[in-house]
Design an enzyme around this catalytic site. Sequence first.
Site, PDB file in Angstrom:
ATOM      1  N   ASP A   1       0.871   0.550  14.001  1.00 33.45           N
ATOM      2  CA  ASP A   1       1.246   1.839  14.584  1.00 33.45           C
ATOM      3  C   ASP A   1       1.623   1.718  16.054  1.00 33.45           C
ATOM      4  O   ASP A   1       2.274   2.610  16.615  1.00 33.45           O
ATOM      5  CB  ASP A   1       0.119   2.859  14.409  1.00 33.45           C
ATOM      6  CG  ASP A   1      -1.209   2.359  14.947  1.00 33.45           C
ATOM      7  OD1 ASP A   1      -1.360   2.269  16.177  1.00 33.45           O
ATOM      8  OD2 ASP A   1      -2.106   2.067  14.130  1.00 33.45           O
TER       9      ASP A   1
ATOM     10  N   GLN B   1       0.831  -1.198   0.000  1.00 29.01           N
ATOM     11  CA  GLN B   1       0.000   0.000   0.000  1.00 29.01           C
ATOM     12  C   GLN B   1       0.867   1.250   0.000  1.00 29.01           C
ATOM     13  O   GLN B   1       2.065   1.195   0.270  1.00 29.01           O
ATOM     14  CB  GLN B   1      -0.904  -0.001   1.242  1.00 29.01           C
ATOM     15  CG  GLN B   1      -0.143  -0.105   2.550  1.00 29.01           C
ATOM     16  CD  GLN B   1      -0.984  -0.628   3.691  1.00 29.01           C
ATOM     17  OE1 GLN B   1      -2.207  -0.596   3.656  1.00 29.01           O
ATOM     18  NE2 GLN B   1      -0.334  -1.124   4.728  1.00 29.01           N
TER      19      GLN B   1
ATOM     20  N   GLU C   1       1.405  -8.168  11.942  1.00 29.86           N
ATOM     21  CA  GLU C   1       1.236  -7.028  11.028  1.00 29.86           C
ATOM     22  C   GLU C   1       1.835  -7.401   9.677  1.00 29.86           C
ATOM     23  O   GLU C   1       2.974  -7.862   9.603  1.00 29.86           O
ATOM     24  CB  GLU C   1       1.924  -5.791  11.599  1.00 29.86           C
ATOM     25  CG  GLU C   1       2.134  -4.647  10.641  1.00 29.86           C
ATOM     26  CD  GLU C   1       0.833  -4.063  10.102  1.00 29.86           C
ATOM     27  OE1 GLU C   1       0.680  -4.044   8.859  1.00 29.86           O
ATOM     28  OE2 GLU C   1      -0.015  -3.640  10.919  1.00 29.86           O
TER      29      GLU C   1
ATOM     30  N   ASP D   1      -7.206  -4.807  14.557  1.00 31.53           N
ATOM     31  CA  ASP D   1      -7.021  -3.379  14.277  1.00 31.53           C
ATOM     32  C   ASP D   1      -6.611  -3.240  12.816  1.00 31.53           C
ATOM     33  O   ASP D   1      -5.465  -2.976  12.486  1.00 31.53           O
ATOM     34  CB  ASP D   1      -5.943  -2.815  15.210  1.00 31.53           C
ATOM     35  CG  ASP D   1      -5.643  -1.352  14.931  1.00 31.53           C
ATOM     36  OD1 ASP D   1      -6.467  -0.698  14.267  1.00 31.53           O
ATOM     37  OD2 ASP D   1      -4.581  -0.871  15.352  1.00 31.53           O
TER      38      ASP D   1
ATOM     39  N   TYR E   1     -12.557  10.245  11.121  1.00 34.03           N
ATOM     40  CA  TYR E   1     -13.042   9.092  10.372  1.00 34.03           C
ATOM     41  C   TYR E   1     -14.310   9.477   9.620  1.00 34.03           C
ATOM     42  O   TYR E   1     -14.999  10.432  10.011  1.00 34.03           O
ATOM     43  CB  TYR E   1     -13.319   7.920  11.315  1.00 34.03           C
ATOM     44  CG  TYR E   1     -12.084   7.206  11.811  1.00 34.03           C
ATOM     45  CD1 TYR E   1     -10.811   7.526  11.336  1.00 34.03           C
ATOM     46  CD2 TYR E   1     -12.182   6.199  12.756  1.00 34.03           C
ATOM     47  CE1 TYR E   1      -9.683   6.867  11.794  1.00 34.03           C
ATOM     48  CE2 TYR E   1     -11.043   5.526  13.224  1.00 34.03           C
ATOM     49  CZ  TYR E   1      -9.805   5.881  12.731  1.00 34.03           C
ATOM     50  OH  TYR E   1      -8.680   5.228  13.187  1.00 34.03           O
TER      51      TYR E   1
ATOM     52  N   TYR F   1     -10.111   5.808  19.259  1.00 36.37           N
ATOM     53  CA  TYR F   1     -10.107   4.501  18.601  1.00 36.37           C
ATOM     54  C   TYR F   1      -9.241   3.496  19.355  1.00 36.37           C
ATOM     55  O   TYR F   1      -9.683   2.383  19.663  1.00 36.37           O
ATOM     56  CB  TYR F   1      -9.611   4.650  17.163  1.00 36.37           C
ATOM     57  CG  TYR F   1      -9.475   3.337  16.435  1.00 36.37           C
ATOM     58  CD1 TYR F   1     -10.581   2.745  15.841  1.00 36.37           C
ATOM     59  CD2 TYR F   1      -8.244   2.694  16.343  1.00 36.37           C
ATOM     60  CE1 TYR F   1     -10.460   1.522  15.174  1.00 36.37           C
ATOM     61  CE2 TYR F   1      -8.113   1.483  15.693  1.00 36.37           C
ATOM     62  CZ  TYR F   1      -9.222   0.903  15.105  1.00 36.37           C
ATOM     63  OH  TYR F   1      -9.106  -0.303  14.455  1.00 36.37           O
ATOM     64  N   GLN F   2      -8.011   3.870  19.659  1.00 37.80           N
ATOM     65  CA  GLN F   2      -7.073   2.928  20.281  1.00 37.80           C
ATOM     66  C   GLN F   2      -7.579   2.463  21.642  1.00 37.80           C
ATOM     67  O   GLN F   2      -7.497   1.270  21.974  1.00 37.80           O
ATOM     68  CB  GLN F   2      -5.685   3.584  20.453  1.00 37.80           C
ATOM     69  CG  GLN F   2      -5.144   4.297  19.247  1.00 37.80           C
ATOM     70  CD  GLN F   2      -4.615   3.365  18.164  1.00 37.80           C
ATOM     71  OE1 GLN F   2      -4.664   2.154  18.315  1.00 37.80           O
ATOM     72  NE2 GLN F   2      -4.112   3.928  17.084  1.00 37.80           N
TER      73      GLN F   2
ATOM     74  N   ASP G   1       0.976 -12.451   7.022  1.00 35.16           N
ATOM     75  CA  ASP G   1      -0.465 -12.462   6.798  1.00 35.16           C
ATOM     76  C   ASP G   1      -1.180 -13.001   8.036  1.00 35.16           C
ATOM     77  O   ASP G   1      -0.904 -14.109   8.501  1.00 35.16           O
ATOM     78  CB  ASP G   1      -0.779 -13.329   5.577  1.00 35.16           C
ATOM     79  CG  ASP G   1      -2.263 -13.448   5.334  1.00 35.16           C
ATOM     80  OD1 ASP G   1      -2.828 -14.525   5.579  1.00 35.16           O
ATOM     81  OD2 ASP G   1      -2.869 -12.428   4.924  1.00 35.16           O
ATOM     82  N   ALA G   2      -2.112 -12.219   8.564  1.00 36.83           N
ATOM     83  CA  ALA G   2      -2.773 -12.589   9.817  1.00 36.83           C
ATOM     84  C   ALA G   2      -3.667 -13.811   9.654  1.00 36.83           C
ATOM     85  O   ALA G   2      -3.771 -14.635  10.571  1.00 36.83           O
ATOM     86  CB  ALA G   2      -3.587 -11.412  10.339  1.00 36.83           C
TER      87      ALA G   2
END
Length: 362
Positions: A155, A100, A175, A225, A294, A130-131, A206-207
Site C-alpha cells: 500500500d 488473494q 511485495e 508489513d 483491527y 499502524y504505519q 516472494d520475500a
Amino acid sequence: MEGNAGRDLVRQKIMDEKTSDDCGNRSESMIPPCCLKARASAPESEAICHSTVVSGWFSEPRLFSDKAEKSFYFNNPMWPGEAHSLEVKQILFKEKSKYQEVLVFESSSYGKVLVLDGIVQLTEKDECAYQEMITHLPLCSIKSPKNVLVVGGGDGGVLREISRHGSVELIDICEIDEMVIDVSKKFFPELSVGFEDPRVQLYIGDAAEFLRHAPQGKYDAIIVDSSDPVGPAKELVEEPFFETTARALRPGGVLCSMAESIWLHTHLIQDTLSICRRTFRGSVHYAWASVPTYPSGVIGFLICSTEGPPVDFLHPVNPIEKIEGALKHQRELRYYNSEVHTAAFSLPSFVKREVSCLRNSL
C-alpha cells in the site's frame, strides 16, 4: 434481567440458524477465502459467509425486491465469537489477484477501506497508527539508519513513513502481489505517495526467497508489513524466515513485524517470541498500539535486534522530533511521538502472566 438475557439468546439463535440456512444454499466457491483458510485450520468452527460481503468485518446494506433494507453481519473464525461491522457506502473495487481477493470500499465512518482475503488491512481514518508505529519504533531506536527493507507493504504507507528519515539512503521493498500496489496507487494516494521517493527500489516476488539471496548484513532495519499469517503471509511467521531475516541484518540491526493482538492471540505471541529469542542474539520486545478497525482494536509489534551494538528500544536514540523536517514530511504525523514510543512497551498484567517471554523483558 436473566429473563431478558434468555430471550435475547433465543432470538440470536434463531437469527444465526436462519443466516446459516441461507448461506448453506450457496456453493463452496462462494465462500470468501479468509473463511476457507480459517475453517481449514479450525474445522470445528463454522464460518457464516457471503459472496460479496467480507466475513467478520462489516455489514453491507442490500436492497431486496420488497425494497426492505437489510444488513448482514458475519463471523470470522479467526476471531471466534466476534464481528466488527462497517457500513458500506459503495464497493469501489473487487477482483482476485494471483494470490488473494482484493477489495476496496467506501465506508460511512472510516473513509476508504482496503480488504485482502476478507480481512481489513487499513482504513483512511486509522492507518496512521499502524504505519507510523511499525516504521518509527525500529528506525528511531538506532542511530542514522541507512539501508532499510520493507517486506510486504504494497500500500506504500510504510514507505511514506521511512521517507521522513533523511539518513536513509536505500529503501528496498519486496511485495508479492502487484495488484495491491496498483490498487493503492488508484484509491489510496496518501499512502502510495511513498513509492515516489527516489530511494525506493521495488521488487515483485516472494520475500522469503528475496531474503535468501540478500547479502549478509546488508540492512540496518527490516520492517515486515505483512497481512495475517494465512495464505501468502504464513511463511513470514515461521522460524526459517526469521533466520534469513537475522542473517540479512547488520550487527545491531533491527527487525519490526506485525505481531497480532494481546486480547486474542497471546499463544501466538508466545510462540513467535520464543522463535525470535532463539534466532536473534540482541533484544527481543513486544509493543502495541490502538487501531480501531483491527480485531479487538489493538495490534502488536515484534521488535528485535541482532547481536552487536546494544539497542535500547524503550528509549529512542534517534527521536523523530529531532529529525529535520520529519514531523511534517508528506503529511503531519498523526499518532507516533517519542512518548507514545516508550509507552508502547508497557504491557497489561494479564499479558505478562500469559506470555512467559515477557515477564522479565522490561
